[in-house]
Design a protein around this motif. Structure first.
Motif, PDB file in Angstrom:
ATOM      1  N   LYS A 505       0.804  -1.215   0.000  1.00  0.00           N
ATOM      2  CA  LYS A 505       0.000   0.000   0.000  1.00  0.00           C
ATOM      3  C   LYS A 505       0.841   1.271   0.000  1.00  0.00           C
ATOM      4  O   LYS A 505       0.307   2.375   0.001  1.00  0.00           O
ATOM      5  CB  LYS A 505      -0.924  -0.014   1.219  1.00  0.00           C
ATOM      6  N   ALA A 506       2.146   1.116   0.038  1.00  0.00           N
ATOM      7  CA  ALA A 506       3.031   2.278   0.090  1.00  0.00           C
ATOM      8  C   ALA A 506       3.343   2.795  -1.306  1.00  0.00           C
ATOM      9  O   ALA A 506       3.030   2.164  -2.331  1.00  0.00           O
ATOM     10  CB  ALA A 506       4.324   1.913   0.822  1.00  0.00           C
ATOM     11  N   ASP A 507       3.959   3.953  -1.351  1.00  0.00           N
ATOM     12  CA  ASP A 507       4.400   4.564  -2.598  1.00  0.00           C
ATOM     13  C   ASP A 507       5.393   3.638  -3.305  1.00  0.00           C
ATOM     14  O   ASP A 507       6.344   3.162  -2.676  1.00  0.00           O
ATOM     15  CB  ASP A 507       5.063   5.906  -2.258  1.00  0.00           C
ATOM     16  N   PRO A 508       5.206   3.355  -4.593  1.00  0.00           N
ATOM     17  CA  PRO A 508       6.146   2.476  -5.310  1.00  0.00           C
ATOM     18  C   PRO A 508       7.595   2.938  -5.220  1.00  0.00           C
ATOM     19  O   PRO A 508       8.514   2.114  -5.182  1.00  0.00           O
ATOM     20  CB  PRO A 508       5.633   2.503  -6.745  1.00  0.00           C
ATOM     21  N   ALA A 509       7.813   4.243  -5.180  1.00  0.00           N
ATOM     22  CA  ALA A 509       9.189   4.744  -5.095  1.00  0.00           C
ATOM     23  C   ALA A 509       9.873   4.240  -3.835  1.00  0.00           C
ATOM     24  O   ALA A 509      11.036   3.809  -3.863  1.00  0.00           O
ATOM     25  CB  ALA A 509       9.190   6.280  -5.115  1.00  0.00           C
ATOM     26  N   VAL A 510       9.161   4.246  -2.710  1.00  0.00           N
ATOM     27  CA  VAL A 510       9.727   3.780  -1.444  1.00  0.00           C
ATOM     28  C   VAL A 510       9.937   2.267  -1.489  1.00  0.00           C
ATOM     29  O   VAL A 510      10.941   1.749  -1.004  1.00  0.00           O
ATOM     30  CB  VAL A 510       8.820   4.186  -0.267  1.00  0.00           C
ATOM     31  N   ASN A 511       8.994   1.549  -2.084  1.00  0.00           N
ATOM     32  CA  ASN A 511       9.144   0.095  -2.203  1.00  0.00           C
ATOM     33  C   ASN A 511      10.359  -0.275  -3.052  1.00  0.00           C
ATOM     34  O   ASN A 511      11.106  -1.193  -2.719  1.00  0.00           O
ATOM     35  CB  ASN A 511       7.891  -0.528  -2.809  1.00  0.00           C
ATOM     36  N   TYR A 512      10.550   0.438  -4.154  1.00  0.00           N
ATOM     37  CA  TYR A 512      11.703   0.132  -5.000  1.00  0.00           C
ATOM     38  C   TYR A 512      13.003   0.542  -4.326  1.00  0.00           C
ATOM     39  O   TYR A 512      14.036  -0.128  -4.482  1.00  0.00           O
ATOM     40  CB  TYR A 512      11.553   0.795  -6.369  1.00  0.00           C
ATOM     41  N   GLY A 513      12.987   1.637  -3.563  1.00  0.00           N
ATOM     42  CA  GLY A 513      14.187   2.029  -2.825  1.00  0.00           C
ATOM     43  C   GLY A 513      14.471   1.117  -1.646  1.00  0.00           C
ATOM     44  O   GLY A 513      15.620   0.992  -1.217  1.00  0.00           O
ATOM     45  N   GLY A 514      13.421   0.447  -1.125  1.00  0.00           N
ATOM     46  CA  GLY A 514      13.585  -0.466  -0.005  1.00  0.00           C
ATOM     47  C   GLY A 514      13.796  -1.890  -0.474  1.00  0.00           C
ATOM     48  O   GLY A 514      14.922  -2.299  -0.778  1.00  0.00           O
ATOM     49  N   SER A 600       8.660   1.084 -14.148  1.00  0.00           N
ATOM     50  CA  SER A 600       7.338   0.830 -13.561  1.00  0.00           C
ATOM     51  C   SER A 600       6.396   2.015 -13.718  1.00  0.00           C
ATOM     52  O   SER A 600       5.171   1.859 -13.638  1.00  0.00           O
ATOM     53  CB  SER A 600       7.478   0.477 -12.072  1.00  0.00           C
ATOM     54  N   LEU A 601       6.957   3.199 -13.941  1.00  0.00           N
ATOM     55  CA  LEU A 601       6.123   4.390 -14.116  1.00  0.00           C
ATOM     56  C   LEU A 601       5.430   4.416 -15.473  1.00  0.00           C
ATOM     57  O   LEU A 601       4.515   5.213 -15.699  1.00  0.00           O
ATOM     58  CB  LEU A 601       6.969   5.661 -13.937  1.00  0.00           C
ATOM     59  N   GLY A 602       5.879   3.559 -16.382  1.00  0.00           N
ATOM     60  CA  GLY A 602       5.237   3.468 -17.689  1.00  0.00           C
ATOM     61  C   GLY A 602       5.329   4.743 -18.506  1.00  0.00           C
ATOM     62  O   GLY A 602       4.404   5.066 -19.272  1.00  0.00           O
ATOM     63  N   GLY A 603       6.417   5.467 -18.345  1.00  0.00           N
ATOM     64  CA  GLY A 603       6.601   6.700 -19.110  1.00  0.00           C
ATOM     65  C   GLY A 603       5.958   7.913 -18.483  1.00  0.00           C
ATOM     66  O   GLY A 603       6.129   9.036 -18.993  1.00  0.00           O
TER      67      GLY A 603
END
Length: 683
Positions: A505-514, A600-603
């Motif tokens: 449920k978190a921001d994808p940016a934080v998940n990818y950084g974690g 993952s942002l799809g552009g």
């Protein structure tokens, strides 16, 4: 766990891998437990703890403090820990959850794990038995002679008591489809050879305290002349330290692969009866892989010259230390006073229930794991993690294509290696059977003794068997991850797939950084200075061109030099060569995770949240998982012994990454700033 030297690499130090007291029940009583929270904590509004930042610090001066400074100032280290950070937060949660499961099991008299848990908690029963449970073994040791020494060392090994050599079964690095017996240097009671040999006043204090600890153990056991005997053990181990290899040499997969016949080993090291030893541990092999040949030969020579009394006393004190937790409280307290307080600065022993969770989860790991996974690891978490692994593997493939220093033929083989990866998420596909491990109510010492014997027998059972690819080297309850070079696999236990590392449920940016960077880290280990020596089949072999090796080594040495400059304690700098594999995996893994995040942002442009851009949140997510406060003694031990850099230096790997500069705008003259041509780029 099946492993050979330098093959299995974990994400974090064992020290970073958990306060309330409980009255131990008498055997047969139900275990009464206080309800505990079993919910993973949500971080901030989008997965990152903005309240923990220190915005008075410039990111370009100290990114770690910028991201975590307020947290660090306001967070005390719990009394039963030597350090504290994000890993411990989840370890506490994992322990609390497991405690609940074991407490339920303890209400069933027929439950093996419940019996093991409740019996370990029964400190009154342990105290009442005194030294009686270990006396038969101590009696054997008192009969030690040079003729039966190897046999007694084997017996000690079978019960988890460390002797002068370490041995275990793992894949043969050059024939990874078969199991082989590995032999390595051992024989030190202090954490590293440097504790015996360096003149640093703090290490001199540790040596003095260690000798006093050995004397106290002997005294508690009713032995005479304890001080003189302890001094003799220390002198013997100092000689062992002098012939032992450094940790830098011992992590070199090439140097530590020395396969030889047992006959040749015996000729090389005639001072110890290896034939008897291997037979005694249940592994009467014809060949063995020796990790540190000169050290093994040197230790054998020292054994041949040592008085029998010193050999006896070393095994005796090792036995008392190794089983102190299931002996009278005086032994348990003494062991913690030295290894806990003196060596790591930890003021308070862990609550007995925590240690019972650890014991039971180790002795009957898969039986406990089955319950944990069923209750706490939903299939949807596994599915999301599986997809992230695929995304980051794809990103790593793309990075390989862009390399300018690697030849096309080596790139093709690197792609083959990535395609051969086996990701393991959450838990094993099969479970071990403990039906022949006897656990008895009221017999805490015997339970530990038999569990160690079972695990050692299970280890040597693998010799001559097909490769057991389904096996894991960590339990699902472990907050960590690892790369296994021989298996060409990356492994992520269930317990790490939670906030702050991962939250669906978190921001994808934080998940990818974690967790994304954790995944990238483990992928990248297969291409670090040691992992890169293993091909797509897990073979230790030369699959690079010589020019590739030369260019790669030159790039890696830049990272060594960078980390050699960090000084976490006054006068004690990081060892960039020892920590190279982990630093390299951080560098490459974080870069691959960032690439995957952008894909993952799809552009589309990432949204701004709380005034932070997507890239800023990505790097803050990375910094958040490495927040950690240390006690001075624990940090000193890590710097001397651990291939992992401390959390601050791991966080600040970002100074090598162009997107970090674009996100936070550090300027020349700031402490972390590196000119573009000074930034280390490998993968």
């Amino acid at each position: 766990m099946r492993r050979s030297i330098a093959v299995v690499i974990s994400l974090a130090s064992a020290a970073s891998a958990i306060t309330w007291a409980q009255t131990a029940p008498t055997t047969g009583q139900a275990v009464s437990e206080t309800p505990v929270s079993t919910e993973a904590q949500r971080f901030g509004t989008f997965g990152f703890d903005t309240a923990g930042m220190d915005r008075t610090v410039q990111p370009g001066d100290d990114f770690y403090d910028y991201a975590n400074g307020t947290w660090a100032k306001n967070t005390s280290i719990p009394a039963d820990k030597s350090s504290y950070g994000a890993f411990d937060l989840l370890s506490d949660l994992s322990q609390a959850r497991t405690r609940g499961l074991l407490a339920e099991a303890a209400r069933d008299r027929n439950s093996k794990i419940g019996t093991a848990y409740a019996t370990y908690l029964d400190t009154a029963g342990i105290e009442a038995k005194g030294l009686a449970p270990i006396q038969p073994w101590l009696g054997k040791l008192k009969g030690l002679t040079r003729a039966n020494y190897a046999s007694l060392v084997a017996d000690a090994n079978r019960h988890g008591i460390r002797g002068p050599f370490g041995s275990g079964v793992g894949q043969d690095d050059k024939l990874p489809e078969i199991y082989a017996l590995n032999l390595s240097q051992s024989g030190l009671g202090l954490p590293d050879r440097d504790y015996y040999l360096k003149p640093d006043p703090k290490l001199v204090e540790a040596r003095t305290a260690y000798q006093a600890h050995l004397a106290k153990l002997l005294t508690l056991a009713g032995e005479q002349n304890a001080e003189a005997r302890a001094a003799a053990i220390l002198a013997f181990e100092t000689q062992i330290a002098q012939v032992s290899w450094t940790r830098v040499d011992s992590r070199d997969a090439t140097k530590t692969y020395n396969k030889m016949s047992v006959a040749d080993l015996q000729k090389m090291a005639p001072g110890f009866d290896f034939v008897t030893y291997f037979k005694g541990i249940g592994a009467p092999v014809n060949s063995v892989i020796v990790a540190q040949p000169t050290a093994v030969a040197g230790i054998a020579k020292l054994i041949a010259a040592a008085p029998e009394g010193v050999l006896r006393d070393q095994l005796m004190t090792r036995s008392l230390d190794g089983y102190a937790d299931v002996l009278p409280k005086a032994f348990d307290d003494e062991r913690f006073a030295f290894f806990g307080t003196t060596l790591t600065g930890t003021p308070q022993q862990q609550a007995r229930w925590k240690r019972s969770v650890q014991f039971t989860s180790g002795a009957l790991s898969d039986d406990v794991s089955k319950l944990y996974v069923a209750r706490y690891f939903p299939p949807e978490t596994k599915a999301v993690a599986d997809q992230m692994v695929k995304n980051i593997l794809s990103a790593m493939n793309a990075r390989i294509d862009k390399l300018t220093w690697m030849a096309p033929e080596t790139k093709a083989k690197a792609h083959q290696k990535l395609a051969a990866f086996t990701p393991k998420i959450g838990y094993p596909s099969r479970w071990k059977d403990y039906s022949n491990l006897q656990i008895k109510a009221g017999d805490a010492f015997g339970n530990k003794w038999r569990a160690a014997e079972w695990n050692q027998a299970e280890d040597v059972w693998h010799l001559g068997k097909p490769l057991q690819r389904w096996e894991w080297g960590m339990t699902p309850m472990t907050v960590n991850a690892y790369a296994n070079f021989g298996m060409v696999e990356i492994v992520f236990p269930a317990a790490i797939l939670q906030p702050p590392f991962f939250d669906p449920k978190a921001d994808p940016a934080v998940n990818y950084g974690g967790i994304g960077a954790v995944i990238g880290h483990e992928i990248s280990h297969h291409f670090d200075d040691q992992g890169a020596k293993y091909n797509a089949k897990g073979e230790l072999t030369d699959w690079w061109t010589p020019a590739d090796v030369e260019r790669f080594t030159a790039l890696e040495q830049k990272l060594v030099q960078q980390y050699n400059q960090y000084e976490p304690l006054p006068g004690q700098k990081l060892n960039g060569q020892l920590t190279l594999g982990e630093n390299s995996a951080d560098l490459a893994g974080l870069a691959a995770a960032h690439d995957a995040y952008l894909v993952s942002l799809g552009g589309k442009q990432a949204p701004v949240i709380d005034g932070l851009t997507g890239d800023q949140r990505f790097y803050l997510g990375w910094a958040q998982v490495w927040r950690r406060n240390y006690r001075e003694q624990a940090l000193r031990q890590q710097l001397l012994t651990d291939p992992h850099s401390p959390g601050e230096q791991r966080t600040n790997i970002v100074r090598n990454m162009d997107p970090w500069y674009a996100a936070f705008k550090p300027q020349p003259g700031q402490k972390l700033y590196l000119a573009p041509d000074q930034r280390v780029r490998v993968w």
